[in-house]
Design a protein around this motif. Structure first.
Motif, short mmCIF file in Angstrom:
data_model
loop_
_atom_site.label_atom_id
_atom_site.label_comp_id
_atom_site.label_asym_id
_atom_site.label_seq_id
_atom_site.Cartn_x
_atom_site.Cartn_y
_atom_site.Cartn_z
N UNK A 1 -8.84 11.98 -1.75
CA UNK A 1 -7.97 10.86 -1.33
C UNK A 1 -7.89 10.83 0.20
N UNK A 2 -7.90 12.00 0.81
CA UNK A 2 -7.96 12.08 2.28
C UNK A 2 -9.20 11.38 2.81
N UNK A 3 -10.33 11.65 2.18
CA UNK A 3 -11.60 11.06 2.60
C UNK A 3 -11.54 9.53 2.47
N UNK A 4 -11.04 9.06 1.32
CA UNK A 4 -10.96 7.61 1.13
C UNK A 4 -10.05 6.98 2.18
N UNK A 5 -8.92 7.64 2.42
CA UNK A 5 -7.98 7.14 3.44
C UNK A 5 -8.62 7.10 4.82
N UNK A 6 -9.26 8.22 5.19
CA UNK A 6 -9.88 8.30 6.51
C UNK A 6 -10.88 7.18 6.71
N UNK A 7 -11.76 7.00 5.72
CA UNK A 7 -12.84 6.04 5.88
C UNK A 7 -12.31 4.60 5.84
N UNK A 8 -11.20 4.42 5.11
CA UNK A 8 -10.59 3.09 5.08
C UNK A 8 -10.05 2.65 6.44
N UNK A 9 -9.75 3.62 7.30
CA UNK A 9 -9.28 3.27 8.65
C UNK A 9 -10.31 2.43 9.38
N UNK A 10 -11.56 2.58 9.01
CA UNK A 10 -12.63 1.99 9.80
C UNK A 10 -13.34 0.83 9.11
N UNK A 11 -12.97 0.57 7.87
CA UNK A 11 -13.63 -0.53 7.18
C UNK A 11 -13.79 -0.21 5.71
N UNK A 12 -14.48 -1.08 5.01
CA UNK A 12 -14.65 -0.87 3.57
C UNK A 12 -15.96 -0.17 3.29
N UNK A 13 -15.88 1.10 3.06
CA UNK A 13 -17.06 1.88 2.70
C UNK A 13 -17.00 2.17 1.21
N UNK A 14 -18.15 2.34 0.60
CA UNK A 14 -18.18 2.82 -0.77
C UNK A 14 -17.74 1.76 -1.77
N UNK A 15 -18.23 1.93 -2.98
CA UNK A 15 -17.88 1.01 -4.05
C UNK A 15 -17.24 1.81 -5.15
#
Lengths: 210, 210
Positions: free
Chosen positions: B47-61
């Protein structure tokens, strides 16, 4: 020292900075300092400083500030610097040699006990009266020489193997400069210095807001 | 890239680690990875990873995980690695030489443009095709050579002076290895690697709870 438990990592990471500033103040014969003055020097807020130091006990007197020598001694004790530590360096390339020549570590109570490398061209060379030994000798060396800390300056590919030898030899602290996250039992402390990551942080901040 | 503003320092400090792990995955020809798998490798929670990456845009599906190459490229871009950086090293002792020999930096797009030292015994020696120059020549060098980053490997006593020369020469990024907190204008980024402080953190953790 019961208060040492449950101290946040953020506070712990600030302690060495307090230690460094207090050492400077002592060198400059400063006897007493207020949290406000310390704040101006060290760059944390005065209330942050009071909070941090309160985690460890009652330092300083309202209106009188901190006794520098006493605070320095207490922080040294909190950090565990009331005793000495034996360390070995593994990997005697430029970085390993730089660490071997850091006399700053000596003054803090760290004793260099051995330097190991796999490169036959380096084995036998002396650095500060210590002969670089073959890495294959380390296992035996650790059986008869108690070592607290291993400083890992080897390439990424051999870092875990060297870490395992250190751990099996009873070393409880690994200072790791290889760009890899090592695996070790829970009672072994690993502190990483990932240089590339620090450089990339710098680059991010250089571009931030541009 | 508007989302880049107001990203917390904690997230920023984790980005280089994502970058390193994704580079490893690419090397090992991994195309796709879930946040759960990435979590197991990197040691942050999914969940940390998803949160971190969400800071910068929509990554992953959802359900498909991340496309490794795409995520790597995006994180490289966020870090500012889509362009190259010129750097100089000041202080050509063991540490400076270690940094000069880090080919890892080349691969990330960092170009070593000069090495400077005050020691006449070192001036003139070549490291990777670059001749160590006298520190007194740096001011002039910076006038005709654009440099992004200065890596400071000089003793504490000369660090601020060298920092001032770099800043006056238009260098906006200082990677500082001297055990001192440098003063520079606000638009200059200083990233410190305080080795003694890292070692003292290790020692504190070694003693914690004892």
């Amino acid at each position: 020292m019961d208060r040492k438990k449950n101290i946040s990592m953020a506070v712990i990471k600030r302690l060495p900075k307090y230690h460094r500033y207090l050492m400077e103040l002592l060198k400059n014969d400063v006897d007493r300092i207020s949290s406000k003055e310390l704040s101006e020097k060290i760059g944390f807020t005065a209330s942050q400083i009071r909070q941090d130091l309160n985690c460890f006990g009652d330092f300083g007197q309202q209106g009188y500030g901190y006794n520098v020598k006493e605070l320095y001694n207490q922080i040294s004790a909190i950090l565990g610097l009331q005793k000495d530590y034996n360390y070995v360096i593994i990997g005697a390339g430029n970085l390993g040699q730089a660490l071997a020549n850091y006399t700053r570590f000596d003054k803090l109570g760290f004793n260099l006990k051995g330097i190991f490398d796999a490169n036959p061209k380096l084995v036998g060379i002396r650095i500060r009266d210590i002969e670089i030994a073959d890495i294959d000798e380390m296992e035996n060396f650790l059986k008869s020489n108690p070592v607290d800390i291993g400083m890992l300056c080897v390439p990424q590919t051999s870092a875990q193997k060297v870490c395992d030898i250190l751990v099996n030899g009873g070393v409880k602290g690994i200072w790791n400069f290889a760009p890899i996250d090592l695996t070790a039992p829970e009672d072994v402390i690993i502190e990483n210095v990932h240089l590339s990551e620090s450089l990339l942080t710098l680059v991010y901040l250089l571009n931030e807001g541009k």
